[in-house]
Design an enzyme around this catalytic site. Structure first.
Site, PDB file in Angstrom:
ATOM      1  N   CYS A  14       0.822  -1.206   0.000  1.00 10.93           N
ATOM      2  CA  CYS A  14       0.000   0.000   0.000  1.00 10.93           C
ATOM      3  C   CYS A  14       0.863   1.266   0.000  1.00 10.93           C
ATOM      4  CB  CYS A  14      -0.950   0.004   1.188  1.00 10.93           C
ATOM      5  SG  CYS A  14      -0.139  -0.227   2.789  1.00 10.93           S
ATOM      6  N   HIS A 119      -2.002   0.748   6.829  1.00  7.57           N
ATOM      7  CA  HIS A 119      -2.501   0.937   5.456  1.00  7.57           C
ATOM      8  C   HIS A 119      -2.377   2.410   5.084  1.00  7.57           C
ATOM      9  CE1 HIS A 119      -4.741   0.463   1.778  1.00  7.57           C
ATOM     10  NE2 HIS A 119      -5.588   1.421   2.167  1.00  7.57           N
ATOM     11  N   ASN A 134      -7.515   5.776  -2.827  1.00  6.81           N
ATOM     12  CA  ASN A 134      -7.253   4.593  -2.015  1.00  6.81           C
ATOM     13  C   ASN A 134      -7.083   3.366  -2.921  1.00  6.81           C
ATOM     14  OD1 ASN A 134      -7.199   2.515  -0.106  1.00  6.81           O
ATOM     15  ND2 ASN A 134      -8.747   3.504   1.185  1.00  6.81           N
TER      16      ASN A 134
END
Length: 351
Positions: A14, A119, A134
């Site tokens: 991520c 994250h 995202n």
């Protein structure tokens, strides 16, 4: 939205997706971020070694795993910060009191990096609109100006750490195009996990032999062959009923011509055939009486033929009667027999 670069989640990378979505291009790979993480680990080791390589703190530090990366692909905020420093970008904690004192409106910023439970994801302004980039989403999510402050406040309430990206971001095609136009999003993107579950569900319902979600109708539906069979049976019953009525009529005419008693007809006919008032009178007549009445009927017809006529049409009428008597068809004979049998009242009054 195709013009916007959006890297989707792969494994636990991520941090890589967050940086590339922020910079709008494939600028960093796991190898490059790992190299930055190892440099940070070496710098930390050297600082710890200043206190002595034989110290307990140094031995403890060396036994611990790296705090900048792990085998899953996670990278720390230090790695992200060092990676952005190459581009002249700096990260400032949005939640810090120092930044809140400045009273800067979030709309006037260019980008944010958010983190929660290891994250990372980016929220960036492209053109004149804000987008949630995202990597867990199926695509960029449009955020209105009025919703941006509420969106960031909600993230803070959920425990996210938010960093403001300070500095000039590199030019990108999406920013140039969206400076001239505004986009509208009809349907918001779903999470990748939800989208995959929906695709699996739809594929299972389309595979033969695999039951998916079905809607059941309350009223049962007949098969096409069964419907055709029902219609054929109905037509067959209707035809049988018509044939029974015709058979009953033929039997009634035959008995009337033979002069048989009515009781014979009622025994052979089905009980559903109605009896008329004329047929009830015939039940009391014997065969001999019927024969006498026929005889009287024919004698009367013969008298009519020999009566003198007052006009010139008599010969034609007589010849017409003769032709009718000599060439009478079976249908005419049946009709005459029926009229003769039903002509009981008129003959009796003449007697």
């Amino acid at each position: 939205m195709e013009v916007i670069f959006h890297e989707k989640q792969e494994g636990s990378l991520c941090a890589q997706h967050c940086l590339n979505n922020l910079l709008q291009g494939e600028y960093f790979s796991p190898v490059e971020l790992s190299s930055i993480a190892m440099q940070l680990d070496e710098q930390e080791r050297m600082r710890m070694a200043e206190g002595g390589m034989t110290s307990a703190e140094y031995r403890t530090f060396m036994q611990q795993p790296s705090g900048n990366m792990d085998d899953s692909g996670f990278f720390s905020i230090q790695v992200i910060s060092d990676a952005l420093r190459v581009w002249g970008l700096e990260l400032i904690l949005f939640n810090s009191p120092e930044y809140q004192i400045l009273g800067i409106d979030p709309i006037n910023e260019r980008a944010f990096i958010c983190n929660y439970k290891e994250h990372w994801f980016t929220v960036r302004k492209l053109g004149k609109q804000w987008f949630n980039l995202n990597s867990l989403l199926t695509g960029p999510e449009l955020i209105s100006d009025t919703y941006l402050a509420l969106f960031l406040a909600q993230l803070q309430q959920e425990g996210y750490s938010i960093f403001v990206v300070k500095g000039d971001l590199p030019d990108c095609e999406a920013d140039q195009i969206l400076q001239m136009i505004r986009v509208h999003q009809i349907q918001r993107p779903r999470l990748i996990g939800e989208d995959a579950a929906l695709r699996d569900q739809s594929s299972q319902s389309s595979v033969p032999g695999v039951e998916g979600p079905q809607s059941y109708d309350e009223s049962p539906m007949l098969d096409e062959d069964e419907e055709n069979l029902q219609r054929a049976l109905a037509l067959s019953r209707q035809q049988i009923d018509m044939e029974d009525e015709e058979a009953d009529l033929r039997r009634a005419i035959r008995l009337s011509m033979q002069g048989g008693p009515r009781s014979e007809y009622t025994e052979t006919s089905p009980p559903s055939v109605p009896h008329t008032s004329g047929s009830c009178k015939e039940e009391s007549l014997s065969q001999e009486e019927l024969r006498q009445r026929r005889q009287m009927y024919f004698e009367k017809q013969q008298q009519i033929k020999h009566e003198p006529c007052s006009d010139g049409n008599c010969a034609t009428t007589d010849s017409g009667h003769a032709e009718a008597d000599s060439g009478m068809s079976e249908e005419d004979m049946l009709r005459a027999a029926m009229n003769m049998s039903l002509d009981t009242g008129g003959t009796k009054s003449e007697d």
